[in-house]
Scaffold this motif. Structure first.
Motif, PDB file in Angstrom:
ATOM      1  N   GLU A 188       0.970  -1.338   0.206  1.00 18.47           N
ATOM      2  CA  GLU A 188       0.169   0.012   0.074  1.00 18.47           C
ATOM      3  C   GLU A 188       1.020   1.232  -0.001  1.00 18.47           C
ATOM      4  OE1 GLU A 188      -2.108   0.434   3.539  1.00 18.47           O
ATOM      5  OE2 GLU A 188      -3.324   2.260   2.832  1.00 18.47           O
ATOM      6  N   VAL A 189       0.509   2.159  -0.796  1.00 21.03           N
ATOM      7  CA  VAL A 189       1.386   3.585  -0.766  1.00 21.03           C
ATOM      8  C   VAL A 189       0.804   4.357   0.053  1.00 21.03           C
ATOM      9  CG1 VAL A 189       1.707   5.479  -2.372  1.00 21.03           C
ATOM     10  CG2 VAL A 189       1.812   3.126  -3.425  1.00 21.03           C
ATOM     11  N   GLN A 190       1.847   4.851   0.797  1.00 22.28           N
ATOM     12  CA  GLN A 190       1.519   5.897   1.749  1.00 22.28           C
ATOM     13  C   GLN A 190       2.594   7.179   1.776  1.00 22.28           C
ATOM     14  OE1 GLN A 190       1.228   3.631   5.776  1.00 22.28           O
ATOM     15  NE2 GLN A 190      -0.974   4.256   5.663  1.00 22.28           N
ATOM     16  N   SER A 227       7.337  16.702  -4.524  1.00 23.37           N
ATOM     17  CA  SER A 227       6.800  18.218  -4.483  1.00 23.37           C
ATOM     18  C   SER A 227       6.044  18.245  -3.245  1.00 23.37           C
ATOM     19  CB  SER A 227       5.711  18.338  -5.589  1.00 23.37           C
ATOM     20  OG  SER A 227       6.258  18.218  -6.854  1.00 23.37           O
ATOM     21  N   TRP A 228       5.807  19.475  -2.851  1.00 20.41           N
ATOM     22  CA  TRP A 228       5.028  20.014  -1.822  1.00 20.41           C
ATOM     23  C   TRP A 228       4.011  20.956  -2.418  1.00 20.41           C
ATOM     24  CZ3 TRP A 228       4.631  18.549   2.992  1.00 20.41           C
ATOM     25  CH2 TRP A 228       5.880  17.820   3.724  1.00 20.41           C
ATOM     26  N   VAL A 229       2.822  20.723  -2.199  1.00 18.64           N
ATOM     27  CA  VAL A 229       1.518  21.540  -2.703  1.00 18.64           C
ATOM     28  C   VAL A 229       0.811  22.125  -1.423  1.00 18.64           C
ATOM     29  CG1 VAL A 229      -0.599  21.439  -4.116  1.00 18.64           C
ATOM     30  CG2 VAL A 229       1.620  20.223  -4.803  1.00 18.64           C
ATOM     31  N   ARG A 230       0.309  23.079  -1.530  1.00 20.08           N
ATOM     32  CA  ARG A 230      -0.693  23.593  -0.259  1.00 20.08           C
ATOM     33  C   ARG A 230      -1.944  24.141  -0.753  1.00 20.08           C
ATOM     34  NH1 ARG A 230       2.511  29.198   1.557  1.00 20.08           N
ATOM     35  NH2 ARG A 230       1.905  30.558  -0.090  1.00 20.08           N
ATOM     36  N   GLN A 231      -3.072  24.082   0.155  1.00 18.34           N
ATOM     37  CA  GLN A 231      -4.361  24.693  -0.189  1.00 18.34           C
ATOM     38  C   GLN A 231      -4.961  25.426   1.133  1.00 18.34           C
ATOM     39  OE1 GLN A 231      -7.323  21.798  -1.367  1.00 18.34           O
ATOM     40  NE2 GLN A 231      -8.248  23.216  -2.710  1.00 18.34           N
ATOM     41  N   ALA A 239      -2.322  27.137   5.424  1.00 23.29           N
ATOM     42  CA  ALA A 239      -3.014  26.255   4.506  1.00 23.29           C
ATOM     43  C   ALA A 239      -2.861  24.922   5.128  1.00 23.29           C
ATOM     44  CB  ALA A 239      -2.489  26.573   3.148  1.00 23.29           C
ATOM     45  N   ILE A 240      -3.122  24.133   4.200  1.00 21.11           N
ATOM     46  CA  ILE A 240      -2.891  22.443   4.498  1.00 21.11           C
ATOM     47  C   ILE A 240      -1.746  22.094   3.444  1.00 21.11           C
ATOM     48  CG2 ILE A 240      -3.582  20.146   4.155  1.00 21.11           C
ATOM     49  CD1 ILE A 240      -6.638  21.078   4.787  1.00 21.11           C
ATOM     50  N   TYR A 241      -0.801  21.619   4.022  1.00 19.91           N
ATOM     51  CA  TYR A 241       0.438  21.212   3.053  1.00 19.91           C
ATOM     52  C   TYR A 241       0.248  19.768   2.913  1.00 19.91           C
ATOM     53  CZ  TYR A 241       2.282  25.859   3.985  1.00 19.91           C
ATOM     54  OH  TYR A 241       2.488  27.340   3.900  1.00 19.91           O
ATOM     55  N   TYR A 242       0.443  19.569   1.544  1.00 26.05           N
ATOM     56  CA  TYR A 242       0.550  18.161   0.968  1.00 26.05           C
ATOM     57  C   TYR A 242       1.921  17.924   0.152  1.00 26.05           C
ATOM     58  CZ  TYR A 242      -4.478  18.621   1.597  1.00 26.05           C
ATOM     59  OH  TYR A 242      -5.817  19.038   1.686  1.00 26.05           O
ATOM     60  N   CYS A 243       2.245  16.834   0.417  1.00 28.81           N
ATOM     61  CA  CYS A 243       3.510  16.078  -0.235  1.00 28.81           C
ATOM     62  C   CYS A 243       2.794  15.106  -1.351  1.00 28.81           C
ATOM     63  CB  CYS A 243       4.450  15.350   0.444  1.00 28.81           C
ATOM     64  SG  CYS A 243       3.823  13.670   1.508  1.00 28.81           S
ATOM     65  N   ALA A 244       3.489  15.005  -2.359  1.00 27.51           N
ATOM     66  CA  ALA A 244       2.924  14.586  -3.778  1.00 27.51           C
ATOM     67  C   ALA A 244       4.196  13.982  -4.534  1.00 27.51           C
ATOM     68  CB  ALA A 244       2.180  15.256  -4.584  1.00 27.51           C
ATOM     69  N   TRP A 264      -0.390  11.163  -3.390  1.00 30.67           N
ATOM     70  CA  TRP A 264      -0.588  12.209  -2.291  1.00 30.67           C
ATOM     71  C   TRP A 264      -0.549  11.881  -1.069  1.00 30.67           C
ATOM     72  CZ3 TRP A 264      -1.575  17.272  -3.918  1.00 30.67           C
ATOM     73  CH2 TRP A 264      -1.905  17.700  -5.308  1.00 30.67           C
ATOM     74  N   GLY A 265      -0.288  12.851   0.038  1.00 32.82           N
ATOM     75  CA  GLY A 265      -0.453  12.649   1.275  1.00 32.82           C
ATOM     76  C   GLY A 265      -1.681  13.075   1.667  1.00 32.82           C
TER      77      GLY A 265
END
Length: 119
Positions: free
Chosen positions: A1-3, A35-39, A92-97, A109-110
């Motif tokens: 499982e990818v996490q 990458s890091w992405v935020r929303q 924001a919420i910060y996501y790694c991808a 995505w995290g």
């Protein structure tokens, strides 16, 4: 499982710092650009930074260049995002991808970690 599991978010005052981490499992981490992405609430996704699979090239959005530092440790399957000189607009919420190549669609995505910058 990818996490992809992010951590390190929290509440910080303007001008403060945080260090986010993202631990990957279930895929060959060193094969992927990360990458890091935020929303922010009520807004779309904003790309922040990408590092190539080997960690030898890192790219930043103008909005965070000089304040945020992105690094990866392929031996530990871990990403780090050092956030300095934080502003209220960084809330924001910060996501790694993960993506197979820089600029390609994100494959994984995290779940995200909340960063709140407020006095």
């Amino acid at each position: 499982e990818v996490q992809l599991v992010e951590s390190g978010g929290g509440l910080v005052q303007p001008g403060g710092s945080l260090r986010l981490s993202c631990v990957a499992s279930g895929f060959t981490f060193s094969d992927y650009a990360m990458s890091w992405v935020r929303q922010a609430r009520g807004k779309g996704l904003e790309w922040l930074s990408t590092v190539n699979s080997g960690g030898t090239g890192t790219y930043y959005a103008d909005s965070v260049k000089g304040r945020f530092t992105f690094s990866r440790d392929n031996a530990k399957n871990t990403l780090y995002l050092q956030l300095n000189s934080l502003k209220t607009e960084d809330t924001a919420i910060y996501y790694c991808a993960a993506s197979l190549w820089i600029g390609s669609e994100y494959n994984y995505w995290g779940q995200g970690t909340q960063v709140t910058v407020s006095s």
